[in-house]
Design a protein around this motif. Structure first.
Motif, PDB file in Angstrom:
ATOM      1  N   LYS A  99      -3.261  -3.495  -5.776  1.00  0.00           N
ATOM      2  CA  LYS A  99      -2.806  -4.942  -5.521  1.00  0.00           C
ATOM      3  C   LYS A  99      -1.514  -4.243  -4.222  1.00  0.00           C
ATOM      4  O   LYS A  99      -1.352  -5.121  -3.448  1.00  0.00           O
ATOM      5  CB  LYS A  99      -1.367  -4.380  -6.931  1.00  0.00           C
ATOM      6  CG  LYS A  99      -1.843  -5.396  -7.769  1.00  0.00           C
ATOM      7  CD  LYS A  99      -0.722  -5.741  -8.484  1.00  0.00           C
ATOM      8  CE  LYS A  99      -0.372  -6.702  -8.911  1.00  0.00           C
ATOM      9  NZ  LYS A  99       0.487  -7.056  -9.874  1.00  0.00           N
ATOM     10  N   LEU A 100      -1.253  -3.101  -4.039  1.00  0.00           N
ATOM     11  CA  LEU A 100      -0.934  -3.286  -2.564  1.00  0.00           C
ATOM     12  C   LEU A 100      -1.624  -3.133  -1.652  1.00  0.00           C
ATOM     13  O   LEU A 100      -0.595  -4.445  -0.620  1.00  0.00           O
ATOM     14  CB  LEU A 100      -1.050  -1.920  -2.061  1.00  0.00           C
ATOM     15  CG  LEU A 100       0.475  -1.056  -1.261  1.00  0.00           C
ATOM     16  CD1 LEU A 100       1.298  -1.442  -1.617  1.00  0.00           C
ATOM     17  CD2 LEU A 100       0.756   0.504  -0.773  1.00  0.00           C
ATOM     18  N   ALA A 101      -2.454  -3.792  -1.648  1.00  0.00           N
ATOM     19  CA  ALA A 101      -3.254  -4.298   0.287  1.00  0.00           C
ATOM     20  C   ALA A 101      -3.132  -5.775   0.140  1.00  0.00           C
ATOM     21  O   ALA A 101      -2.791  -5.996   1.307  1.00  0.00           O
ATOM     22  CB  ALA A 101      -4.570  -3.914  -0.316  1.00  0.00           C
ATOM     23  N   PRO A 102      -3.467  -6.635  -0.720  1.00  0.00           N
ATOM     24  CA  PRO A 102      -3.232  -7.872  -0.630  1.00  0.00           C
ATOM     25  C   PRO A 102      -1.619  -8.216  -0.291  1.00  0.00           C
ATOM     26  O   PRO A 102      -1.864  -9.068   0.283  1.00  0.00           O
ATOM     27  CB  PRO A 102      -3.797  -8.605  -2.350  1.00  0.00           C
ATOM     28  CG  PRO A 102      -4.250  -7.784  -3.108  1.00  0.00           C
ATOM     29  CD  PRO A 102      -4.253  -6.414  -2.556  1.00  0.00           C
ATOM     30  N   LEU A 103      -1.162  -7.448  -1.157  1.00  0.00           N
ATOM     31  CA  LEU A 103       0.566  -7.578  -0.929  1.00  0.00           C
ATOM     32  C   LEU A 103       1.609  -7.702   0.803  1.00  0.00           C
ATOM     33  O   LEU A 103       1.508  -8.422   1.098  1.00  0.00           O
ATOM     34  CB  LEU A 103       1.471  -6.483  -2.121  1.00  0.00           C
ATOM     35  CG  LEU A 103       2.908  -7.359  -2.015  1.00  0.00           C
ATOM     36  CD1 LEU A 103       2.784  -8.354  -2.554  1.00  0.00           C
ATOM     37  CD2 LEU A 103       3.483  -6.284  -2.539  1.00  0.00           C
ATOM     38  N   ILE A 104       0.265  -6.402   0.745  1.00  0.00           N
ATOM     39  CA  ILE A 104       0.584  -6.136   2.601  1.00  0.00           C
ATOM     40  C   ILE A 104      -0.058  -7.191   3.691  1.00  0.00           C
ATOM     41  O   ILE A 104       0.263  -8.138   4.603  1.00  0.00           O
ATOM     42  CB  ILE A 104       0.056  -5.010   2.921  1.00  0.00           C
ATOM     43  CG1 ILE A 104       0.971  -3.727   1.774  1.00  0.00           C
ATOM     44  CG2 ILE A 104       0.548  -4.513   4.785  1.00  0.00           C
ATOM     45  CD1 ILE A 104       0.996  -2.182   2.601  1.00  0.00           C
TER      46      ILE A 104
END
Lengths: 348, 434
Positions: A145-150
């Motif tokens: 999830k961290l990747a799309p948020l960033i």
């Protein structure tokens, strides 16, 4: 053995928490009512005009919040770039209406051209949103999830850059084609611009409601939001449905952009970040992923901001961001599912 | 920065450097080299070389980059180690900066407190020694880390990011509007607090041009933060952070106290943020609320992401590079470019594109950063769904680089593909797994 132990212990803990939450909600609501009525008694006309400004803002927030909520509901991504999309929409509408079509006054032709501008901006913003999804988010759909948020944060910066190059670093004034002035209901004055915002927003919301509840594509959206893989097995084209969701979200942001540019008349490149976050708070307040929740939350946050900025007992405009974010924090801590949302349970 | 000792030295039996001594030695060597370069070499370089260094690599921008490194290492503890996405880290930087503003200036002229300070004994206000203020600022920020973290750390990824973002917006706004808190001037509003006292070492005070000594001090602060990062990570707490980052539920089932561990990550990260704030206030010589906006949080995040989440040296590299580009590289490149080609392009305005682009491109193509930590690389490239779901997802537009699971692939390739008469393919390795 262990199972029985937990089943005895857990309900007690939940009950206590629920009771505390309920009473906390009552206390907060009571405080709100006391505050509002104190203001109403103090100066009714100021209360009314602040409420009108708030409703005006709230409609716009609702439109932006719907974009957040649609995207979050379908792929659980907080699309940070959405607010900046709204900013680009405001810029584009000003560009289209004033620079390309040369309309600077309010007359009948102006209203017609405004409708053309709304459609054009909807297409423009929807196109950008679909492109963003295609370029960046699609590849990251299955990443942690961290990747799309960033990525979304990064995209927000890229869009702000476009806005900076387009609008310049200082705020820009635009002429309005909405009729100026106001009419009176009793002793209270109602701006025509509020009517225009309602006149645009309400049909758009009804249209959205119709799309989601009655069309094939809307059904596909709901199915994908429920379970992507099951929807895929049932023959729904998931990628196309997600693109369509981004298109609708972008179109709504574009509509909000046009109305903001017309009503407020000033655009700045960092506008989207500020308003986008407030709109996001609205989406969370209503319960993110819930369509009617986004509308309710948007109008509530707009009213709160209007009252805070305009009332004699409010904190004043310089604290309005802080008030909104304080609401966000309190909400996250006590009721993360929002007003109309359903609490989610963790899948184990 | 920290280079491993050359392989030759490692092999020589007499000169073998114990493993735990390697990074301190490498770090000191690099730091001393830079110090000597700026203290001795560059002033004696001749006019051409001096101009080059003054334009492209001035010591102020090196110092500022070090401040960024301190802060980015703090964010690395929160995001890289414990996996808690914090989009409001600038709050801690601001809190540290204002601690220095309050305790090292004549701002509170009503009182008169002097404690080994860098100001004249007669000046009104609070003048406490830089070193004490470092400690106070770190402690103050740690307390705020706990205050911010205690109610919010129950939340999961997206929601946590938002709440921290909220705090990161509220705290600078409090500083902006703090010139009239119930009639009391707490922060001097948008004018900020200037000037902040110079750093004093005994009776020796660092003037505005003693940048070399400031460099030494900042390098020392960086080494303290690096030491804390590395030691904590090897210890019990660090392993608990990694466990939480990788699977919160599993970690809590194995007996890791979730709240306490997350709170300590927040507090330690905040300590570094506070150190950076104090250092920044003395670097600039004042604090202004305008400097603490959202884009700082994003720049810090870009530094951590670019360098490699979780890897101290990677983050340090990312911070040095991006801070240099931000402060000197881009404007200077712009000037040279415009002079060369006779254009008039405003290069510093491309900052947004640069930082946004870095975040997006890194996430798309190299999620683990330049110098990845081995564990992060594995986690970030693992499909998040179960095999069953991935199989469904494969039916349309696959993203091959995400689906790669070498082990599964080889078994599938080794097995003979059996097709029966109907052509449905019964013997596929992948099919049987389901």
């Amino acid at each position: 053995m262990a199972a029985t132990a937990t089943s005895v212990a857990v309900p007690a803990a939940i009950d206590r928490k629920a009771v505390i939450q309920r009473y906390a909600t009552y206390v907060i609501l009571l405080g709100l009512v006391v505050w509002l009525s104190a203001n109403l008694i103090n100066s009714p006309s100021q209360f009314f005009s602040a409420g009108m400004v708030g409703l005006n803002l709230g409609m716009l927030y609702a439109l932006i919040a719907l974009g957040y909520t649609l995207v979050y509901g379908i792929i659980e991504l907080i699309n940070f770039a959405h607010g900046d999309l709204f900013m680009l929409g405001a810029l584009f509408s000003g560009f289209l209406l004033t620079t390309v079509m040369g309309q600077e006054h309010s007359d009948f032709l102006g209203i017609v051209l405004l409708l053309v501008t709304i459609v054009g901006t909807m297409l423009f913003c929807g196109g950008i949103n679909v492109t963003l999804e295609f370029v960046a988010y699609r590849r990251l759909r299955r990443a942690p999830k961290l990747a799309p948020l960033i990525t979304a944060v990064g995209m927000s910066f890229v869009l702000q850059f476009i806005g900076l190059k387009w609008n310049g670093s200082t705020p820009k004034q635009w002429p309005s084609v909405l009729p100026e002035g106001s009419f009176g209901i009793g002793e209270f004055q109602v701006d025509y611009s509020l009517l225009a915002v309602i006149g645009v927003t309400v049909p758009v919301l009804l249209l959205l409601r119709w799309v989601i509840t009655s069309t094939r594509q809307g059904k596909a959206m709901r199915a994908v939001a429920q379970d992507q893989d099951a929807a895929r097995l049932m023959g729904v084209n998931v990628n196309r449905t997600i693109s369509f969701t981004f298109l609708i979200g972008g179109a709504l942001a574009g509509t909000a952009g046009v109305m903001y540019q017309q009503v407020v008349g000033t655009t700045a490149y960092n506008l989207g970040y500020q308003l986008g976050l407030i709109a996001f708070v609205s989406a969370v307040l209503g319960g993110i992923g819930n369509i009617s929740g986004a509308v309710l939350g948007g109008i509530l946050i707009g009213l709160i901001q209007g009252f805070n900025d305009g009332l004699p007992y409010g904190f004043g405009q310089k604290w309005s961001q802080s008030v909104v974010f304080a609401i966000l924090i309190l909400l996250m801590v006590f009721k993360p599912e929002g007003l109309l949302g359903r609490p989610t349970t963790e899948k184990v | 920065m920290a280079v491993d000792v050359p392989a030759k030295a490692r092999r020589m039996p007499g000169l073998a450097i114990p493993h735990r001594m390697r990074w301190p030695l490498g770090y000191s060597a690099a730091a001393v080299l830079v110090f000597l370069a700026y203290y001795y070499m560059i002033p004696n370089l001749g006019p051409g070389g001096q101009t080059f260094f003054r334009e492209w690599l001035p010591l102020t921008s090196v110092n500022e980059a070090l401040v960024w490194v301190i802060c980015a290492l703090g964010l690395n503890i929160v995001v890289g180690y414990a996996g808690l996405l914090d989009l409001g880290f600038v709050a801690f930087w601001a809190l540290g900066g204002y601690t220095a503003g309050w305790l090292m200036s004549g701002f509170f002229y009503q009182v008169d407190i002097h404690l080994f300070g860098g100001a004249l004994g007669t000046a009104p206000g609070i003048h406490i020694s830089f070193w004490l203020v470092l400690l106070i600022g770190a402690g103050f920020c740690a307390v705020w880390g706990v205050i911010i973290g205690a109610p919010t750390l129950r939340l999961k990824s997206d929601y946590l990011a938002l709440v921290t973002l909220g705090f990161g917006e509220i705290i600078p706004q409090v500083f902006t509007n703090g010139d009239n808190v119930f009639g009391f001037n707490l922060t001097n509003g948008t004018k900020g607090i200037t000037p902040v006292d110079p750093i004093a070492i005994g009776s020796f005070k660092l003037g505005p041009f003693d940048l070399v000594y400031k460099y030494v001090i900042f390098v020392l602060i960086v080494v303290v933060v690096v030491f804390i990062s590395l030691r904590l990570r090897e210890g019990r707490l660090g392993r608990a952070w990694l466990a939480i980052r990788e699977d919160e539920l599993a970690a809590s089932m194995m007996g890791v106290p979730l709240m306490r561990t997350k709170l300590s990550a927040y507090a330690v990260g905040a300590v570094a943020g506070g150190l950076a704030g104090v250092a920044f206030a003395t670097h600039v010589g004042g604090v202004l609320p305008d400097r603490f906006n959202f884009s700082i949080s994003i720049t810090l995040l870009a530094m951590v992401v670019l360098g490699g989440m979780g890897n101290v040296w990677g983050v340090m590299l990312g911070a040095l590079v991006l801070a240099w580009v931000n402060s000197t590289g881009l404007p200077q490149f712009g000037t040279s470019f415009n002079e060369q080609f006779g254009t008039d392009i405003n290069f510093p305005s491309y900052n947004y594109l640069l930082f946004g682009g870095i975040l997006v491109l890194m996430m798309l193509f190299r999620r683990e950063g330049i110098l990845p930590e081995s564990r992060t690389r594995l986690v970030l490239h693992e499909p998040s769904r179960t095999d069953m779901e991935s199989l469904g997802a494969d039916m349309e537009a696959p993203a091959p680089e995400l689906d790669e699971e070498p082990l599964l692939k080889t078994t599938a390739a080794d097995e003979p593909v059996i097709t029966d008469e109907t052509g449905t393919g019964t013997g596929m390795g992948m099919g049987e797994k389901v």
